[in-house]
Design an enzyme around this catalytic site. Structure first.
Site, PDB file in Angstrom:
ATOM      1  N   GLY A 125      26.974 103.914 149.115  1.00  0.00           N
ATOM      2  CA  GLY A 125      25.748 104.551 148.654  1.00  0.00           C
ATOM      3  C   GLY A 125      25.056 105.220 149.816  1.00  0.00           C
ATOM      4  N   LYS A 145      26.880  94.056 149.299  1.00  0.00           N
ATOM      5  CA  LYS A 145      26.303  95.360 149.648  1.00  0.00           C
ATOM      6  C   LYS A 145      25.769  95.258 151.066  1.00  0.00           C
ATOM      7  CE  LYS A 145      22.725  98.555 147.939  1.00  0.00           C
ATOM      8  NZ  LYS A 145      22.043  99.025 146.742  1.00  0.00           N
ATOM      9  N   ASP A 240      16.126 105.436 138.811  1.00  0.00           N
ATOM     10  CA  ASP A 240      17.394 106.135 139.061  1.00  0.00           C
ATOM     11  C   ASP A 240      18.442 105.713 138.037  1.00  0.00           C
ATOM     12  OD1 ASP A 240      19.051 107.958 140.257  1.00  0.00           O
ATOM     13  OD2 ASP A 240      19.641 106.641 141.907  1.00  0.00           O
TER      14      ASP A 240
HETATM   15  N1  LIG Z   1      27.754  94.301 141.749  1.00  0.00           N
HETATM   16  C1  LIG Z   1      28.638  95.264 141.968  1.00  0.00           C
HETATM   17  N2  LIG Z   1      29.910  95.113 141.574  1.00  0.00           N
HETATM   18  C2  LIG Z   1      30.812  96.075 141.786  1.00  0.00           C
HETATM   19  N3  LIG Z   1      30.531  97.259 142.358  1.00  0.00           N
HETATM   20  C3  LIG Z   1      29.285  97.484 142.773  1.00  0.00           C
HETATM   21  C4  LIG Z   1      28.263  96.507 142.612  1.00  0.00           C
HETATM   22  N4  LIG Z   1      27.120  96.994 143.103  1.00  0.00           N
HETATM   23  C5  LIG Z   1      27.397  98.239 143.549  1.00  0.00           C
HETATM   24  N5  LIG Z   1      28.698  98.544 143.361  1.00  0.00           N
HETATM   25  C6  LIG Z   1      29.362  99.800 143.701  1.00  0.00           C
HETATM   26  O1  LIG Z   1      28.847 100.351 144.900  1.00  0.00           O
HETATM   27  C7  LIG Z   1      28.257 101.644 144.670  1.00  0.00           C
HETATM   28  C8  LIG Z   1      27.029 101.789 145.549  1.00  0.00           C
HETATM   29  O2  LIG Z   1      26.116 100.756 145.235  1.00  0.00           O
HETATM   30  P1  LIG Z   1      24.563 101.023 145.102  1.00  0.00           P
HETATM   31  O3  LIG Z   1      24.397 102.127 144.097  1.00  0.00           O
HETATM   32  O4  LIG Z   1      23.867  99.759 144.796  1.00  0.00           O
HETATM   33  O5  LIG Z   1      24.223 101.503 146.588  1.00  0.00           O
HETATM   34  P2  LIG Z   1      23.169 102.556 147.117  1.00  0.00           P
HETATM   35  O6  LIG Z   1      23.340 102.638 148.593  1.00  0.00           O
HETATM   36  O7  LIG Z   1      21.817 102.191 146.658  1.00  0.00           O
HETATM   37  O8  LIG Z   1      23.685 103.843 146.370  1.00  0.00           O
HETATM   38  P3  LIG Z   1      22.944 105.199 145.992  1.00  0.00           P
HETATM   39  O9  LIG Z   1      23.008 106.066 147.175  1.00  0.00           O
HETATM   40  O10 LIG Z   1      23.811 105.722 144.847  1.00  0.00           O
HETATM   41  O11 LIG Z   1      21.568 104.899 145.561  1.00  0.00           O
HETATM   42  C9  LIG Z   1      27.978 101.679 143.168  1.00  0.00           C
HETATM   43  O12 LIG Z   1      28.022 102.962 142.620  1.00  0.00           O
HETATM   44  C10 LIG Z   1      29.089 100.793 142.608  1.00  0.00           C
HETATM   45  O13 LIG Z   1      30.243 101.549 142.328  1.00  0.00           O
END
Ligand SMILES: Nc1ncnc2c1ncn2[C@@H]1O[C@H](COP(=O)(O)OP(=O)(O)OP(=O)(O)O)[C@@H](O)[C@H]1O
Length: 560
Positions: A125, A145, A240
């Site tokens: 992300g 994460k 979002d």
């Molecule tokens: N609990 C989970 N189980 C499996 N995959 C996950 C999980 N949480 C997140 N992911 C994967 O990781 C990706 C990125 O996670 P997330 O959207 O929470 O991060 P972010 O840094 O906030 O992203 P963004 O820039 O899209 O806001 C998600 O699109 C998903 O594919």
């Protein structure tokens, strides 16, 4: 929500949800967004985003590139008091984290990284990488994460702290559960531990072999709206909602994920919030028009886009720019009534108010949809957010009460892995193959590239940066051509390609294509925009710094 991974840390400090933003700090720093507020954990609500629109924001200004916020310690948000700080460090939290995000970790103890085995990288992300991992203590598969911190800058930690606080506030089968945090006293990183989810809705929807039936669409929508109902009841706006943030497991459960842009709100004590949220295709008109006073309607709009997308088999309003997005919205949903313009007093109204009015054509456009879905789509895609009602009302709508009913989640097919990430990898592989055969079929490759670019929803921060560029450009045009008080909307070079990108989904319903408007449709403003906007909101970033700009803008978005 209680302790994770064992015992709670005893604490004599403030309740876990008490978080008050230091407004002065944000004023001092020129920050146009703040997060935080007072809270009442007991009610599950009441935590207030005490966002303050700063001078720069009112004038249309975000911090110029390179200018950094001054980060003073925030006694309420970060510093939980010497006793608690000591307890948290003793419990194994790094001192830097306790100092800046003490509230978010209050009452929890960290897990050690060496109690997990990383299996694979599954997502990435804006400010994190996500890994599939095995919890060696339970054998359970989890998602880790890993939050990236920019040299442990307190601002980055603050976003993460807010995400954790929000996740801790939520407890519902259709909201992803934060199961714990992984770090150690000497560590510079932090992992959020989530239950592992095999799919996301965007990945499934983009799969060439999957076409959802009406009971399946109802099943997904039922879960999405139930999760949203819970968030809204707990005074959380997700901000979002989109397919890639709706995770699915192999039991058919849908869970709302990624609360990185989410915010607490208090419907009784409204505070200004940033309009720089929600991914473009799912962003409601009031945010595109600069609203800072908004509520649950923004998530309901996104849910309406998703419902129509699931039934259509392709995104319904895939705009590439804010201008085009608004244009698509007005073409489909009709332009706002005079009463709405007057009532809403939206900041960008003078710039984006269409000269001609557009008739709402949802029923005609979606004439092939199940009839019971139309009233719900009509409500969720209301131009006036007040008309979108609530998630609870949506769950009681005719759509869910009419046969064929929603199927049971457990009866949903077991899909092969199909994250949006997998779709990206498929695209990358296709691109690589095309590059190899470039010389033999250059024209075909060009066409496919265009389709791919359009098939992705643009995250809010990037799209908002573009909005700024647009507003700035409009201001310049106004200056340059002071006699002409109207201009083409959208600009001719963009309008030429209006309509739906080819191949944005692999299983499109060919009957669905909202009518286009003639190029001559023009939008005008009543007053020169210079009267409302006295300075640039954001410096348009050169393309070479795309990633940096994304993070920079994301910081300001996530901060409110
Ligand atoms: N609990 C989970 N189980 C499996 N995959 C996950 C999980 N949480 C997140 N992911 C994967 O990781 C990706 C990125 O996670 P997330 O959207 O929470 O991060 P972010 O840094 O906030 O992203 P963004 O820039 O899209 O806001 C998600 O699109 C998903 O594919």
């Amino acid at each position: 929500m209680g302790c994770v991974f064992g015992k709670e840390v005893s604490s004599s400090g403030p309740p876990s949800s008490e978080i008050v933003v230091d407004k002065k700090r944000d004023k001092d720093s020129g920050n146009n967004d703040t997060g935080g507020g007072t809270a009442d954990a007991g009610t599950g609500g009441g935590e207030v985003e005490n966002a303050v629109v700063k001078k720069g924001d009112k004038e249309g200004g975000a911090r110029p590139r390179g200018e950094r916020r001054r980060s003073k310690a925030n006694p309420k948000l970060g510093n939980p008091g010497k006793n608690i700080h000591g307890e948290q460090v003793a419990a194994g939290w790094p001192a830097w984290l306790s100092a800046v995000a003490g509230e978010a970790i209050n009452g929890w103890i960290p897990r050690r990284a060496d109690t997990f085995e990383k299996i694979d990288k599954i997502g990435s992300g804006t400010y994190s990488n996500v890994y599939k991992a095995r919890d060696t203590m339970t054998g359970k598969i989890v998602a880790l994460k890993k939050v990236r911190f920019d040299n442990l800058e307190p601002e980055s930690v603050k976003f993460m702290a807010r995400e954790i606080l929000i996740l801790r506030r939520l407890d519902h089968p259709n909201v992803v559960k934060l199961e714990g945090l992984v770090t150690s006293r000497m560590s510079c990183s932090l992992y959020l531990v989530f239950e592992y989810m095999e799919h996301d809705l965007a990945g499934l929807a983009a799969s060439p072999t999957i076409k959802f039936t009406e009971p399946q669409v109802k099943c997904y929508m039922n879960q999405l709206l139930s999760g949203l109902e819970h968030c809204h009841n707990r005074h959380v706006l997700h901000r979002d909602i989109k397919g890639s943030n709706l995770l699915l497991d192999n039991t058919g459960s849908l869970k709302i994920a990624d609360f990185g842009l989410a915010s607490f709100f208090d419907p009784n004590h409204k505070q200004p919030m940033t309009s720089r949220v929600v991914t473009l295709w799912y962003r409601p008109p009031e945010l595109l028009l600069g609203a800072t006073d908004y509520g649950v309607g923004i998530d309901l709009w996104s849910a309406g886009c998703i419902l129509a997308e699931l039934l259509a088999g392709k995104p319904i309003m895939p705009g590439r720019t804010e201008v085009e997005q608004l244009h698509k919205i007005f073409k489909l949903c009709g332009s706002p009534s005079e009463a709405y313009w007057k009532k809403s007093k939206l900041p960008h109204a003078t710039i984006f108010k269409p000269q001609q009015s557009y008739k709402r054509c949802i029923a005609e456009t979606f004439k092939n949809f199940p009839p019971s879905s139309l009233p719900l789509i009509d409500t969720l895609l209301a131009i006036d957010p007040a008309d979108r009602q609530t998630a609870t009302a949506a769950l009681r709508s005719e759509f869910f009460m009419t046969k064929p009913y929603a199927c049971d989640p457990s009866s949903l097919p077991k899909y092969p892995p199909s994250k949006e990430m997998d779709a990206k990898l498929r695209d990358e592989e296709a691109r690589r193959l095309r590059a190899a055969g470039k010389n033999t079929n250059a024209e075909g490759a060009k066409k496919t590239r265009t389709r791919e670019r359009h098939a992705r929803a643009m995250p809010a921060p990037e799209a908002n940066a573009e909005l700024q560029a647009n507003i700035d450009r409009r201001r310049l045009i106004t200056h340059a051509n002071a006699k002409s008080k109207s201009e083409k909307f959208p600009p001719p070079h963009q309008d030429g390609t209006l309509g739906y990108p080819l191949g944005s989904s692999h299983h499109m319903d060919p009957t669905f294509d909202p009518p286009d408007v003639p190029f001559s449709s023009s939008f005008s403003y009543a007053k020169p925009p210079i009267q409302n906007w006295s300075g640039p909101l954001a410096e348009p970033a050169p393309t070479g710094h795309r990633q940096r700009r994304k993070k920079h803008n994301d910081s300001s978005s996530k901060n409110n």
